[in-house]
Design an enzyme around this catalytic site. Structure first.
Site, PDB file in Angstrom:
ATOM      1  N   SER A   1       0.831  -1.200   0.000  1.00 47.10           N
ATOM      2  CA  SER A   1       0.000   0.000   0.000  1.00 47.10           C
ATOM      3  C   SER A   1       0.872   1.259   0.000  1.00 47.10           C
ATOM      4  O   SER A   1       1.996   1.243   0.506  1.00 47.10           O
ATOM      5  CB  SER A   1      -0.918  -0.011   1.220  1.00 47.10           C
ATOM      6  OG  SER A   1      -1.909   0.977   1.110  1.00 47.10           O
TER       7      SER A   1
ATOM      8  N   HIS B   1      -0.038  -0.283   8.128  1.00 40.75           N
ATOM      9  CA  HIS B   1      -0.557  -1.444   7.403  1.00 40.75           C
ATOM     10  C   HIS B   1       0.409  -2.624   7.528  1.00 40.75           C
ATOM     11  O   HIS B   1       0.021  -3.718   7.916  1.00 40.75           O
ATOM     12  CB  HIS B   1      -0.773  -1.107   5.928  1.00 40.75           C
ATOM     13  CG  HIS B   1      -2.079  -0.432   5.655  1.00 40.75           C
ATOM     14  ND1 HIS B   1      -3.289  -1.070   5.761  1.00 40.75           N
ATOM     15  CD2 HIS B   1      -2.366   0.835   5.280  1.00 40.75           C
ATOM     16  CE1 HIS B   1      -4.264  -0.243   5.470  1.00 40.75           C
ATOM     17  NE2 HIS B   1      -3.734   0.927   5.168  1.00 40.75           N
TER      18      HIS B   1
ATOM     19  N   ASP C   1     -10.393   4.991   3.248  1.00 39.38           N
ATOM     20  CA  ASP C   1     -10.283   3.573   3.575  1.00 39.38           C
ATOM     21  C   ASP C   1     -11.591   3.004   4.093  1.00 39.38           C
ATOM     22  O   ASP C   1     -11.848   1.805   3.939  1.00 39.38           O
ATOM     23  CB  ASP C   1      -9.201   3.360   4.636  1.00 39.38           C
ATOM     24  CG  ASP C   1      -7.815   3.201   4.037  1.00 39.38           C
ATOM     25  OD1 ASP C   1      -7.710   3.033   2.809  1.00 39.38           O
ATOM     26  OD2 ASP C   1      -6.836   3.242   4.807  1.00 39.38           O
TER      27      ASP C   1
ATOM     28  N   HIS D   1     -14.905 -14.001 -45.712  1.00 40.73           N
ATOM     29  CA  HIS D   1     -15.507 -12.823 -45.080  1.00 40.73           C
ATOM     30  C   HIS D   1     -16.092 -11.904 -46.157  1.00 40.73           C
ATOM     31  O   HIS D   1     -17.223 -11.418 -46.037  1.00 40.73           O
ATOM     32  CB  HIS D   1     -14.450 -12.042 -44.286  1.00 40.73           C
ATOM     33  CG  HIS D   1     -14.096 -12.635 -42.958  1.00 40.73           C
ATOM     34  ND1 HIS D   1     -13.465 -13.848 -42.832  1.00 40.73           N
ATOM     35  CD2 HIS D   1     -14.276 -12.158 -41.688  1.00 40.73           C
ATOM     36  CE1 HIS D   1     -13.267 -14.099 -41.549  1.00 40.73           C
ATOM     37  NE2 HIS D   1     -13.749 -13.094 -40.829  1.00 40.73           N
TER      38      HIS D   1
END
Length: 415
Positions: free
Chosen positions: A218, A243, A342, A401
């Site tokens: 992070s 974190h 967050d 095609h």
């Protein structure tokens, strides 16, 4: 302290995966595919302890968890869910008019969410992934989380109406979601953060199943100037650093004194923080203090780093919104800390890391929708499209095609 030039010359973004672990991760994935529940149980006991078991948590247990958590937390989860629903509803793609060529939107059928349970517990991950999926109309959501399952996480699962919750984590949890076992039904897309092993597992199963991203450590980059509140900026750095030890923080300042003040406060606060060890290690190994000469250089630094979170707490913070093009989310002004994003602001906190904001956006309701084009050409308009297509088909030497288009130019029965 570095100048912008010194930083750009020496900086290397965090690697999103560690290829040294890829072989081991692939072995586990193959084992789960071959041996299903037996392998799932074996790895769970190996990594989470002999007492750990893989089980589906019944709905009544999820409800009991929701009712047992503190009222303040329960009300906070409800409020955050409502904020997320409002934002995701606002940005949801709307159906096009069914005329000529147009897309038809469909919710993904089955979604799997990985909710970590290692160094912290993340009921917010349930909200930030499941709520956008529900707004999109996803009919079935499965959550996997390491055993035994955190009460707050289980409460969030109840609040979001999760269909199935299993106590299984790690690589084995990702493999079970991707390929299914006797107990866990395979899903169409996997979302949610995890450690390096989980990230590698998501990378390896991608293609057989969709994923949100391959997330790395992070990140938060903060821009300050002489008017910024140094205490707030320092606390924001700590909020990111707590974190884990690999979390990356960048302090960009237009004022030398403010750069030093924020840095000193962050160091002091880290000594007193509940997760002091993690924070101090993160700040020691993965923090950069950069002195920018002017606003333009600070914008350039943000776009160069392309951080997961960019926060601008300067006197002219509003002016950055249009110029910062590479950021997972941009937090403008002193009252817009990354921590609000967050948990409760509304946009998902599942955001690109490792510089991936250069080409990727954060998770949203629209990531849970697919769109197939409907192509309907009337006889009256056919010649316009065929005469543009036939020469291209012949140039590519795809003559069938061309013949397919030419046949309809020549008329005949179109029944």
């Amino acid at each position: 302290m570095q100048t912008a030039q010194q930083f750009k010359q020496s900086y290397r973004p965090a690697g999103q995966e560690d290829y040294d672990i890829s072989g081991r991760v692939l072995d586990i994935i193959r084992d789960i595919r071959k041996n299903g529940d037996e392998a799932l149980s074996r790895y769970t006991k190996q990594f989470d302890g002999e007492e750990a078991e893989v089980r589906e948590i019944p709905a009544q247990e999820l409800k009991a968890a929701f009712e047992s958590i503190p009222e303040e937390l329960r009300n906070a989860l409800i409020a955050a869910k409502e904020n997320i629903e409002a934002y995701q509803t606002k940005i949801k793609w709307q159906p096009a008019e069914p005329e000529g060529f147009y897309p038809v939107l469909h919710p993904i059928g089955r979604v799997g969410i990985y909710v970590p349970g290692g160094k912290a517990n993340y009921p917010s991950t349930v909200l930030m992934t499941a709520v956008p999926a529900r707004v999109a109309g996803v009919r079935s959501i499965t959550v996997v989380t390491p055993p035994p399952g955190n009460p707050a996480t289980l409460a969030a699962c109840h609040l979001c109406g999760i269909n199935h919750v299993y106590t299984v984590g790690g690589v084995q949890g990702i493999a079970a979601l991707a390929y299914g076992t006797e107990t866990i039904e395979r899903v169409d897309k996997i979302c949610g953060p995890g450690n390096a092993y989980v990230a590698m597992a998501k990378k390896l199963v991608y293609g057989d199943v969709g994923i949100d991203s391959v997330a790395g450590p992070s990140e938060l980059a903060i821009v300050v100037d002489k008017t910024s509140n140094a205490e707030w900026a320092a606390l924001d750095l700590l909020a990111q650093a707590e974190h884990d030890e690999q979390a990356r923080t960048y302090l960009i300042s237009l004022d030398r004194d403010k750069l030093e003040e924020v840095g000193q406060l962050a160091a002091r606060f880290a000594e007193e923080a509940p997760r002091s060890g993690i924070i101090k290690k993160s700040l020691a190994d993965n923090h950069w203090a950069i002195l920018a000469e002017n606003r333009s250089e600070s914008v350039d630094l943000l776009n160069f780093i392309a951080p997961e979170h960019a926060a601008v707490q300067t006197e002219d913070a509003e002016s950055y919104a249009e110029d910062v093009t590479n950021a997972g989310a941009l937090f403008v002004g002193g009252y817009s800390p990354e921590a609000v994003g967050d948990y409760s602001a509304g946009p998902s906190h599942v955001l690109p890391t490792g510089g991936n904001a250069r080409f990727q956006s954060g998770l949203s309701v629209n990531d849970f929708l697919t769109a197939n084009a409907v192509i309907r050409v009337d006889r009256e308009d056919y010649r316009h499209y065929a005469e543009a297509g036939i020469p291209i088909a012949k140039a590519e030497e795809l003559y069938a095609h061309a013949a397919s288009m030419e046949a309809r130019l020549n008329g005949g029965n179109d029944d």
